[in-house]
Design an enzyme around this catalytic site. Structure first.
Site, PDB file in Angstrom:
ATOM      1  N   SER A  40       9.025   5.236  -8.180  1.00 40.68           N
ATOM      2  CA  SER A  40       7.573   5.093  -8.152  1.00 40.68           C
ATOM      3  C   SER A  40       7.185   4.150  -7.025  1.00 40.68           C
ATOM      4  O   SER A  40       8.032   3.687  -6.259  1.00 40.68           O
ATOM      5  CB  SER A  40       7.059   4.546  -9.498  1.00 40.68           C
ATOM      6  OG  SER A  40       7.613   3.260  -9.755  1.00 40.68           O
ATOM      7  N   GLY A  41       5.895   3.860  -6.922  1.00 41.05           N
ATOM      8  CA  GLY A  41       5.406   2.848  -6.005  1.00 41.05           C
ATOM      9  C   GLY A  41       5.698   3.127  -4.545  1.00 41.05           C
ATOM     10  O   GLY A  41       5.615   4.268  -4.068  1.00 41.05           O
ATOM     11  N   GLY A  43       8.488   3.126  -2.877  1.00 42.17           N
ATOM     12  CA  GLY A  43       9.609   4.030  -2.619  1.00 42.17           C
ATOM     13  C   GLY A  43       9.220   5.486  -2.704  1.00 42.17           C
ATOM     14  O   GLY A  43       9.574   6.289  -1.836  1.00 42.17           O
ATOM     15  N   SER A 159       9.367 -10.047   0.548  1.00 43.70           N
ATOM     16  CA  SER A 159       8.059 -10.452   0.044  1.00 43.70           C
ATOM     17  C   SER A 159       7.675 -11.791   0.650  1.00 43.70           C
ATOM     18  O   SER A 159       8.541 -12.621   0.957  1.00 43.70           O
ATOM     19  CB  SER A 159       8.069 -10.578  -1.476  1.00 43.70           C
ATOM     20  OG  SER A 159       6.894 -11.211  -1.953  1.00 43.70           O
ATOM     21  N   TYR A 185      12.390 -15.205  -8.356  1.00 49.50           N
ATOM     22  CA  TYR A 185      11.993 -14.027  -7.595  1.00 49.50           C
ATOM     23  C   TYR A 185      11.864 -14.372  -6.104  1.00 49.50           C
ATOM     24  O   TYR A 185      12.382 -13.650  -5.243  1.00 49.50           O
ATOM     25  CB  TYR A 185      10.664 -13.485  -8.125  1.00 49.50           C
ATOM     26  CG  TYR A 185      10.085 -12.374  -7.284  1.00 49.50           C
ATOM     27  CD1 TYR A 185      10.643 -11.106  -7.310  1.00 49.50           C
ATOM     28  CD2 TYR A 185       8.991 -12.598  -6.450  1.00 49.50           C
ATOM     29  CE1 TYR A 185      10.121 -10.080  -6.531  1.00 49.50           C
ATOM     30  CE2 TYR A 185       8.464 -11.581  -5.675  1.00 49.50           C
ATOM     31  CZ  TYR A 185       9.030 -10.329  -5.710  1.00 49.50           C
ATOM     32  OH  TYR A 185       8.520  -9.326  -4.933  1.00 49.50           O
TER      33      TYR A 185
END
Length: 301
Positions: A40-41, A43, A159, A185
């Site tokens: 999803s997203g 990718g 990120s 993260y």
């Protein structure tokens, strides 16, 4: 120890207008693109665009239904792998190598964030394994095929949160002190940058490696985290986030730009040179992370 790691001058980085504006990609017939995190997203959005441009796409994802549906849409076979299981990654790499005589682009896009400390079946902290260690292993297992493909590129989704991380080679599994999910993260996203820069040094001349911040994308990412669930849900999501298609645009640009050597080893904040955590410039730290990661997954350093 703070030697500049990127082989390119970040000031030379420029965007690729067609992909940054969402326009058509150059034709990619004869090219093979492997996309992890393709369920999803970002990718899935990138996989569709690569396929529409004529590339042979190998969608690699965790969710059998969603990855299978995307593969069926593209007319290809999916590769399934749960990055919380390193044996899944090894099996997926074998499938990719059996299927692909060449790999022009490896898009390391799989990732996640988790609210509590969880240990995987392999004995590693879950965020560290999913965001860094599994990606490291997949790339290591595909490296020979990548280096044998002229002009191959390894592109990793990092990120801006890397600026909040701190890599401690003696505590890669975050066992010391209280567990703070966002800091962990951010640390794994910093590890993506360090991995990219060390990979660039190790494969220099045969392939290139880059990483990027896609923007704050309004997807199901971080659904297990209370903080991310608030930020990524209406009404805030309508103000703070961009679409998966917009988030995929920097990946598409890096995969198709005519001058990949100018971003070899670089971290981009979407299309522009990014300013990563100061640790990203530590060459010894990048080398140490590589060597520790190789020992953890049982591949040569």
């Amino acid at each position: 120890m703070a030697e500049r790691a990127a082989s390119a001058d970040p000031g030379e980085v420029s965007s690729t207008p067609s992909t940054s504006s969402g326009g058509a990609l150059p034709r990619l017939e004869g090219r093979t693109v492997v996309v992890s995190g393709a369920s999803s997203g970002i990718g899935a959005a990138a996989a569709r665009r690569f396929a529409a441009a004529g590339a042979t796409v190998v969608p690699l994802g965790r969710d059998p239904q969603r990855t299978g549906a995307l593969a069926a849409e593209l007319g290809v076979e999916p590769v399934l792998a749960d990055f919380t299981r390193l044996d899944d990654v090894r099996r997926a790499a074998s499938e990719v190598l059996e299927r692909c005589e060449r790999i022009d682009v490896l898009a390391n896009n799989a990732g996640g964030t988790f609210p509590q400390r969880t240990t995987t079946v392999d004995g590693h902290e879950k965020t560290f394994q999913v965001n860094h260690l599994a990606t490291f292993l997949l790339t290591a297992l595909l490296r020979e095929r990548l280096e044998a493909t002229p002009g191959a590129r390894v592109i990793t989704t990092s990120s801006r949160a890397n600026s909040f991380g701190r890599v401690d080679l003696d505590d890669l599994d975050s066992t010391a002190g209280a567990y703070r999910s966002f800091k962990v993260y951010g640390t794994t996203k910093l590890e993506n940058v360090l991995f990219t820069r060390e990979l660039s040094r190790r494969i220099g001349g045969t392939a290139t490696a880059s990483c990027f911040h896609p923007g704050v994308v309004g997807t199901a990412f971080g659904a297990d985290s209370p903080l991310f669930r608030v930020l990524y849900s209406p009404p805030l999501s309508r103000v703070l986030t961009i679409t998966a298609e917009e988030g995929a645009a920097p990946l598409l640009a890096l995969a198709t730009r005519p001058d990949p050597e100018t971003v070899d080893g670089a971290y981009l904040d979407r299309f522009a040179p990014g300013r990563p955590n100061r640790q990203a410039d530590d060459v010894a730290l990048a080398r140490g992370l590589w060597e520790r990661s190789a020992a953890m997954v049982g591949v040569p350093a």
